[in-house]
Design an enzyme around this catalytic site. Structure first.
Site, mmCIF file in Angstrom:
data_model
loop_
_atom_site.group_PDB
_atom_site.id
_atom_site.type_symbol
_atom_site.label_atom_id
_atom_site.label_comp_id
_atom_site.label_asym_id
_atom_site.label_seq_id
_atom_site.Cartn_x
_atom_site.Cartn_y
_atom_site.Cartn_z
ATOM 1 N N HIS A 1 8.877 12.323 -5.844
ATOM 2 C CA HIS A 1 7.731 11.562 -5.382
ATOM 3 C C HIS A 1 7.255 12.371 -3.960
ATOM 4 O O HIS A 1 7.983 12.175 -2.930
ATOM 5 C CB HIS A 1 8.246 10.336 -5.014
ATOM 6 N N GLU B 1 4.545 11.857 -2.367
ATOM 7 C CA GLU B 1 3.749 10.877 -1.526
ATOM 8 C C GLU B 1 4.566 10.093 -0.161
ATOM 9 O O GLU B 1 3.783 9.794 0.343
ATOM 10 C CB GLU B 1 3.003 9.908 -2.468
ATOM 11 N N VAL C 1 -8.631 -7.295 13.416
ATOM 12 C CA VAL C 1 -9.657 -6.272 13.300
ATOM 13 C C VAL C 1 -10.328 -5.877 11.923
ATOM 14 O O VAL C 1 -11.522 -5.723 11.610
ATOM 15 C CB VAL C 1 -8.517 -4.851 13.325
ATOM 16 N N GLY D 1 -10.684 -13.144 13.729
ATOM 17 C CA GLY D 1 -10.259 -12.446 15.280
ATOM 18 C C GLY D 1 -9.843 -11.328 14.895
ATOM 19 O O GLY D 1 -9.350 -10.742 16.189
ATOM 20 N N CYS E 1 6.919 11.733 -11.593
ATOM 21 C CA CYS E 1 8.003 11.154 -11.963
ATOM 22 C C CYS E 1 7.855 10.383 -13.393
ATOM 23 O O CYS E 1 7.767 11.144 -14.410
ATOM 24 C CB CYS E 1 8.185 9.921 -10.884
#
EC number: 6.3.5.2
Length: 520
Positions: free
Chosen positions: A179, A181, A236, A234, A89
């Site tokens: 794009h 992605e 992850v 608490g 782009c």
């Protein structure tokens, strides 16, 4: 071995950041192919890139026009490095503009393109190997290339874009106006993989084990023999950071678990049991619930909540650090999605994040953020690679401000209790239904709205609880989870019958965007 020497042994593709909110998705996709990739500033010099020694460079998208006075540029010597370059782009327009082609506002060349368009391939190209001659791609551009530089040729166009894909194979320069992605470009992953593997020659052998080695080397080099504090929430992210830091620096790490009164049901005991007991982390548990709740009394604005909690967390750490003596670093579980939502040098801010920008200017610590190039699914993979049990790795994400941003309006003990109990029921029923791995994230929110209801023969006027459940791959975009009706019915029935001061349940069916995952 230092971080730099480890990186020199790893093939890497560098993505130059020109301001798109989804830039990190490019690096994220490339890492899926077993190739290390990360973002660097567009201000990087050719010499700095030589020292990094990448096998490929991607110029990302961005909101600017290449011909504007304040346009983000590029060191022209980068084009002479002999390293394959893919412009996406804005990146394609930048290549065109800098090498003698022409870019104009799209209205002068055709139509602006926003949304899916059909790409028509006119020539064969390594970049598009294995993809069909016509394919759906996501366009999002207001300017267009009307003349390509000498040595380039047309590879593909769309109905409204005369140059949608160009290349100069002699100089290994490639440009695409769409794009790849994002998932709306149906063959986007194939295109990026062709660039990484076929054009750049990547082996595809990078893994989380490599990441662990690099981060451990980086942490040891940064910390030396000094001490680090980690705030455990608490969730992850902070749990994975704790195990990674312990592996890197051992007893130089002290964890502070602040019970701010905004935790999920039984959270404190579970954290101490899992991380303190099973993994042997040195954890100081601090009961600061009154301190936090007093400060949050009557505060309605979510940004103020975040700032108050972020500041107070650090002040609590400061108090504990003064008791420990000689602590120099504060570790956080910041992810790349947190940084994107909070804005970068080139991207706009969506909202401040609890791990980004919520810290006071006079903070007495240096920050360590080992996960700030990773997405949530990569953090889980990292946890598994570190040998952490699935009950920790697959624990539901929990924001630093805790239930404060799951209670709309002023925070009260009564509201907090409705969220704790309803959230526990939700998590229990999702697990019973075998959906806990299929649903990316799920939690309840006290909306702050009261409504009339009937229980028994009496009128009630109690809170409305919202259920939020989403599916996602990387957290950047999300859809609401289409939970089975019988599961939703059971959850709703249990909450209304088992949780005091709740008489109505609603289900949030909003995607991200336009909404964010959390309500505040």
């Amino acid at each position: 071995m230092t971080e730099i020497s480890i990186l020199n042994d790893v093939q890497k593709i560098i993505v130059l950041d020109y301001g798109s909110q989804y830039n990190q998705l490019i690096a994220r996709r490339i890492r899926e192919f077993g190739v290390f990739s990360e973002l660097k500033s567009h201000k990087i010099t050719a010499q700095e890139l030589r020292e990094i020694n990448p096998i490929g460079i991607v110029l990302s998208g961005g909101p600017n026009s290449v011909y504007a006075d304040n346009a983000f540029g590029i060191d022209p010597e980068i084009f002479e490095l002999g390293i394959p370059i893919l412009g996406i782009c804005y990146g394609m327009q930048l290549i065109t503009h800098k090498l003698g082609g022409k870019v104009v506002p799209a209205g002068q060349a055709g139509n602006r393109e926003y949304g899916q368009s059909t790409l028509h391939l006119r020539e064969t190209s390594k970049l598009f190997s294995g993809t069909p001659q016509e394919q759906l791609v996501l366009m999002s551009h207001g300017d267009a290339v009307t003349e390509i530089p000498e040595g380039f040729h047309l590879v593909g166009d769309s109905n409204d874009c005369p140059y949608a894909a160009i290349e100069n194979t002699e100089k290994n320069l490639y440009g695409i106006q769409f794009h790849p992605e994002v998932r709306h470009s149906v063959y986007g992953n194939d295109i990026l993989k062709n660039f990484a593997i076929s054009i750049c020659g990547a082996r595809g052998d990078w893994s989380m084990d490599n990441f662990i080695d690099m981060e451990i080397a980086k942490i040891r080099e940064t910390v030396g023999d000094r001490k680090v504090l980690l705030g455990l929430s608490g969730g992850v992210d902070s749990s994975v950071v704790g195990v990674l830091l312990q592996k890197a620096i051992g007893d130089q790490l002290t964890c502070i678990f602040v019970d701010h009164g905004l935790l999920r049901k039984d959270e404190g005991d579970q954290v101490m049991g899992m991380l303190g007991g099973k993994f042997g982390l040195n954890i100081i548990r601090v009961d600061a619930s009154k301190r936090f709740l007093d400060l949050l009394a009557d505060v309605e604005d979510p940004e103020k909540k975040r700032k108050i909690i972020g500041n107070e967390f650090v002040y609590v750490f400061d108090d504990e650090a003064s008791k420990l003596k000689g602590v120099d670093f504060l570790a956080q579980g910041t992810l790349y999605t947190d940084i994107i939502e909070s804005g970068t040098e080139t991207a706009q801010t969506i909202k401040s994040h609890h791990n980004v920008g919520g810290l006071p200017e006079d903070m007495q610590f240096e920050l360590i953020e080992p996960l700030n190039t990773l997405f949530k699914d990569e953090v889980r993979a990292l946890g598994i690679a570190l040998g952490m049990p699935e009950e920790i790795v697959w624990r539901q994400p929990f924001p630093g401000p805790g239930l404060a941003i799951r209670v709309m309006g002023p925070i009260t003990e009564e509201k907090l209790e409705t969220v704790r109990e309803s959230d526990a029921i939700l998590r229990e029923e999702i697990a019973k239904a075998g959906l806990d791995r299929d649903v990316w994230q799920y939690f309840t929110v006290n909306t702050g709205v009261r409504s009339v209801g009937v229980m028994g023969d009496g009128r009630t006027y109690d809170y409305t609880i919202a259920i939020r459940a989403i599916t996602s791959i990387d957290g950047m975009t999300a859809d609401f989870a289409q939970l089975p009706w019988d599961v939703l019915k059971k959850i709703s029935t249990r909450i209304v019958n088992e949780v005091d001061h709740v008489n109505r349940i609603v289900y949030d069916i909003t995607s991200k965007p336009p909404a964010t995952v959390e309500w505040e």
